[in-house]
Design an enzyme around this catalytic site. Structure first.
Site, PDB file in Angstrom:
ATOM      1  N   TYR A 142      46.461 -14.519   8.751  1.00  0.00           N
ATOM      2  CA  TYR A 142      47.342 -13.635   7.981  1.00  0.00           C
ATOM      3  C   TYR A 142      48.617 -13.298   8.759  1.00  0.00           C
ATOM      4  CZ  TYR A 142      44.397 -12.239   4.019  1.00  0.00           C
ATOM      5  OH  TYR A 142      43.684 -12.207   2.855  1.00  0.00           O
ATOM      6  N   LYS A 189      33.373 -20.189  11.812  1.00  0.00           N
ATOM      7  CA  LYS A 189      33.329 -21.633  11.559  1.00  0.00           C
ATOM      8  C   LYS A 189      33.436 -22.305  12.931  1.00  0.00           C
ATOM      9  CE  LYS A 189      33.416 -25.171   8.686  1.00  0.00           C
ATOM     10  NZ  LYS A 189      32.292 -25.556   7.798  1.00  0.00           N
ATOM     11  N   ASP A 221      30.669 -21.204   5.439  1.00  0.00           N
ATOM     12  CA  ASP A 221      30.248 -21.891   4.209  1.00  0.00           C
ATOM     13  C   ASP A 221      28.786 -21.560   3.891  1.00  0.00           C
ATOM     14  OD1 ASP A 221      29.658 -23.295   6.529  1.00  0.00           O
ATOM     15  OD2 ASP A 221      30.106 -25.277   5.726  1.00  0.00           O
ATOM     16  N   ASP A 245      38.156 -11.507   3.837  1.00  0.00           N
ATOM     17  CA  ASP A 245      38.791 -11.313   2.533  1.00  0.00           C
ATOM     18  C   ASP A 245      37.981 -12.039   1.463  1.00  0.00           C
ATOM     19  OD1 ASP A 245      40.824 -10.633   0.655  1.00  0.00           O
ATOM     20  OD2 ASP A 245      41.555 -12.692   0.798  1.00  0.00           O
ATOM     21  N   ASP A 249      35.150 -10.312  -1.526  1.00  0.00           N
ATOM     22  CA  ASP A 249      35.297 -10.419  -2.986  1.00  0.00           C
ATOM     23  C   ASP A 249      34.032 -11.031  -3.584  1.00  0.00           C
ATOM     24  OD1 ASP A 249      37.880  -9.390  -3.121  1.00  0.00           O
ATOM     25  OD2 ASP A 249      38.529 -10.935  -4.552  1.00  0.00           O
TER      26      ASP A 249
HETATM   27  C1  IPM Z   1      42.545  -7.223   0.165  1.00  0.00           C
HETATM   28  C2  IPM Z   1      43.649  -7.912  -0.582  1.00  0.00           C
HETATM   29  C3  IPM Z   1      44.798  -8.152   0.376  1.00  0.00           C
HETATM   30  C4  IPM Z   1      44.304  -9.070   1.464  1.00  0.00           C
HETATM   31  C5  IPM Z   1      46.070  -8.716  -0.279  1.00  0.00           C
HETATM   32  C6  IPM Z   1      46.558  -7.839  -1.412  1.00  0.00           C
HETATM   33  C7  IPM Z   1      47.168  -8.938   0.734  1.00  0.00           C
HETATM   34  O1  IPM Z   1      43.218  -9.074  -1.178  1.00  0.00           O
HETATM   35  O2  IPM Z   1      42.770  -6.108   0.660  1.00  0.00           O
HETATM   36  O3  IPM Z   1      41.464  -7.783   0.251  1.00  0.00           O
HETATM   37  O4  IPM Z   1      44.243 -10.292   1.275  1.00  0.00           O
HETATM   38  O5  IPM Z   1      43.957  -8.559   2.522  1.00  0.00           O
HETATM   39 MN    MN Z   2      41.089  -9.450  -0.959  1.00  0.00          MN
END
Ligand code: IPM
Ligand code: MN
Length: 371
Positions: A142, A189, A221, A245, A249
Site C-alpha cells: 500500500y 506467502k 491462499d 484487507d 472482507d
Molecule cells: C479498508 C478499505 C481501505 C483499504 C480502502 C478504502 C483504501 O478497503 O479499510 O479495508 O484498502 O485499506
Molecule cells: Mn478493505
C-alpha cells in the site's frame, strides 16, 4: 470522563451510519455521566468536493488533538473507474493512517445465531466462530514506491517491510492472543515472497516471549480457503496490509452481512474506529444502510477509553435489536427497519428505556411498508 472525539462522516452511507453511533455515544454519556465533545472534519470524496484535497491539513490537526476518531466510510464511484484520476478519496484515509501511525487494524469476526440463515456458510461451520484479524496498516505494498511509465505500458508497486514494522503489530497481536484462546496464526506467502519470509522469521523470534501462545503459519491462499471451510480454528490472525484487507472482507460475510463488522486502527497515540464496509453509494441518503458496523466500532472506541461496561451495554443493545428482528434491509429485505430507527432503539436500550417503555406502535411506523 471527558473526551474529545474527531468525527469524519466521509462518503456515501458514512454520514448516516456515523450519526447513529453519535446518538448511541450521547446516550452512553448521559446515562453514565461522561462528556463527549465532537469535532467534525473532512476526508475522502466529500473533502475533494469541498476543498480539492482528500485530507485537508486541518483534519490531521483535529485528529491529532482528539482522544479518538470516529469515521464513517470512504469512496465514490466517479473515481473507481477512472484509472487516470490523480486525486482519489482513498488517498485521504491512507495518508491519515500514515500521519497518525495507525499501524494495527483490529477486525473482530463473530457470528450471531439468529443471523445464521444469512451466512453463505452452513450452520455447523458457524458454531463458535470468534476470531480477530490483526492487519498491519501502514506498510507493505500500500505504501511502497509505485510508478507507471509515460507510455502507460508498465507499472509497479513495491512491497517492503522492516523488522520494526513487523514487530510492533506482532507484539500487539500476541498480547491479544494471551487474553483470548492463546492461539496466533500468521498468514503470509513465505513460499514466494521475501517480505513474508521476514514476517515468519520475526514472529518465530518473538514467540518465546509469549510461550503460553501457540503459533502456527498459513499461506494466504490456504488461509482464504480455511476461513470458509473451518473458521472456528482461528483465534488471532496476524497478517500484512494487503492480505489483511482481502481476508477481512472475506471473513466479514461469515456473519451474514458486511454491514455488521467493526474495526479499530491503533498506533502509539491516536486510534480510529470505523466499520469495515465501504461507502455503499447506491444506498446513500436512503436511511437503509446497516448502522451496526459503525455502532460496534463506537463500542470499540468506548473500550479504548477504558469504558468497558459502557461498551458491553452497547453490544448488548446491538444483540437485542438483532434478536428481536429490528434489522435493516441487508438482513431482512422485506420486514426491515430504517437506519435511524435502529440507532434510536440502541440509544434507548442504553438509556434503559427498553423493553419497559418501548412503544411498538411508533417503531412499526418507522418500519418499511413494502410487505
Ligand atoms: C479498508 C478499505 C481501505 C483499504 C480502502 C478504502 C483504501 O478497503 O479499510 O479495508 O484498502 O485499506
Ligand atoms: Mn478493505
Amino acid at each position: 470522563m471527558n473526551k474529545k472525539i474527531a468525527v469524519i462522516l466521509g462518503d456515501g452511507i458514512g454520514p448516516e451510519v456515523t450519526q447513529q453511533s453519535i446518538k448511541v455515544l450521547d446516550a452512553v454519556a448521559k446515562q453514565y455521566g461522561h462528556e463527549f465533545h465532537y469535532t467534525e472534519c473532512l476526508m475522502g470524496a466529500d473533502a475533494i468536493d469541498k476543498t480539492g484535497n482528500p485530507l485537508p491539513d486541518e483534519t490531521i490537526e483535529v485528529c491529532l488533538n482528539s482522544d479518538a476518531i470516529l469515521f464513517g466510510a470512504i469512496g465514490h464511484p466517479k473515481y473507481d473507474n477512472d484509472p487516470n484520476a490523480k486525486v482519489r478519496p482513498e488517498q485521504g484515509l491512507l495518508k491519515l493512517r500514515k500521519s497518525l501511525q495507525l499501524f494495527a487494524n483490529i477486525r473482530p469476526v463473530i457470528t450471531y445465531p439468529s443471523l445464521q440463515h444469512l451466512s453463505p456458510l452452513k450452520a455447523k461451520q458457524l458454531e463458535e466462530v470468534d476470531f480477530i484479524i490483526f492487519r498491519e496498516l501502514t506498510g507493505g505494498i500500500y505504501f511502497g514506491k509505485k510508478e507507471t511509465n509515460e507510455e502507460k505500458t508498465y507499472a509497479f508497486d513495491e512491497c517492503s517491510y522492516s523488522r520494526e514494522e513487523i514487530e510492533r503489530v506482532s507484539h500487539l497481536a500476541f498480547q491479544y492472543a494471551q487474553k483470548r484462546r492463546k492461539k496466533l496464526t500468521l498468514v503470509d506467502k513465505a513460499n514466494v515472497l521475501e517480505t513474508s519470509r521476514l514476517w515468519r522469521k520475526v514472529v518465530q523470534e518473538l514467540a518465546p516471549q509469549y510461550s503460553d501462545v501457540t503459533v502456527d503459519f498459513l499461506f494466504v491462499d490456504n488461509a482464504a480457503m480455511q476461513i470458509i471451510v473451518n473458521p472456528k480454528q482461528f483465534d488471532v490472525v496476524l497478517t500484512e496490509n494487503m492480505f489483511g484487507d482481502i481476508i477481512s472482507d472475506e471473513a466479514s460475510v461469515i456473519s451474514g452481512s458486511l454491514g455488521l463488522l467493526p474495526s479499530a486502527s491503533v498506533g502509539n497515540g491516536s486510534a480510529l474506529f470505523e466499520p469495515i464496509h465501504g461507502s455503499y453509494p447506491q444506498a446513500a441518503g436512503k436511511d437503509i444502510a446497516n448502522p451496526l458496523g459503525s455502532i460496534l466500532s463506537a463500542a470499540m472506541l468506548l473500550d479504548h477509553f477504558g469504558l468497558n461496561k459502557e461498551a458491553q451495554v452497547v453490544r448488548e443493545g446491538v444483540e437485542w435489536t438483532i434478536n428481536n428482528k429490528f434489522v435493516t434491509k441487508d438482513i431482512d429485505p422485506v420486514n426491515f427497519y430504517f437506519t435511524s430507527t435502529i440507532g434510536d432503539l440502541i440509544a434507548d436500550f442504553v438509556s434503559n428505556k427498553i423493553p419497559g417503555d418501548i412503544n411498538q406502535a411508533n417503531i412499526e411506523l418507522r418500519k418499511s411498508t413494502i410487505i
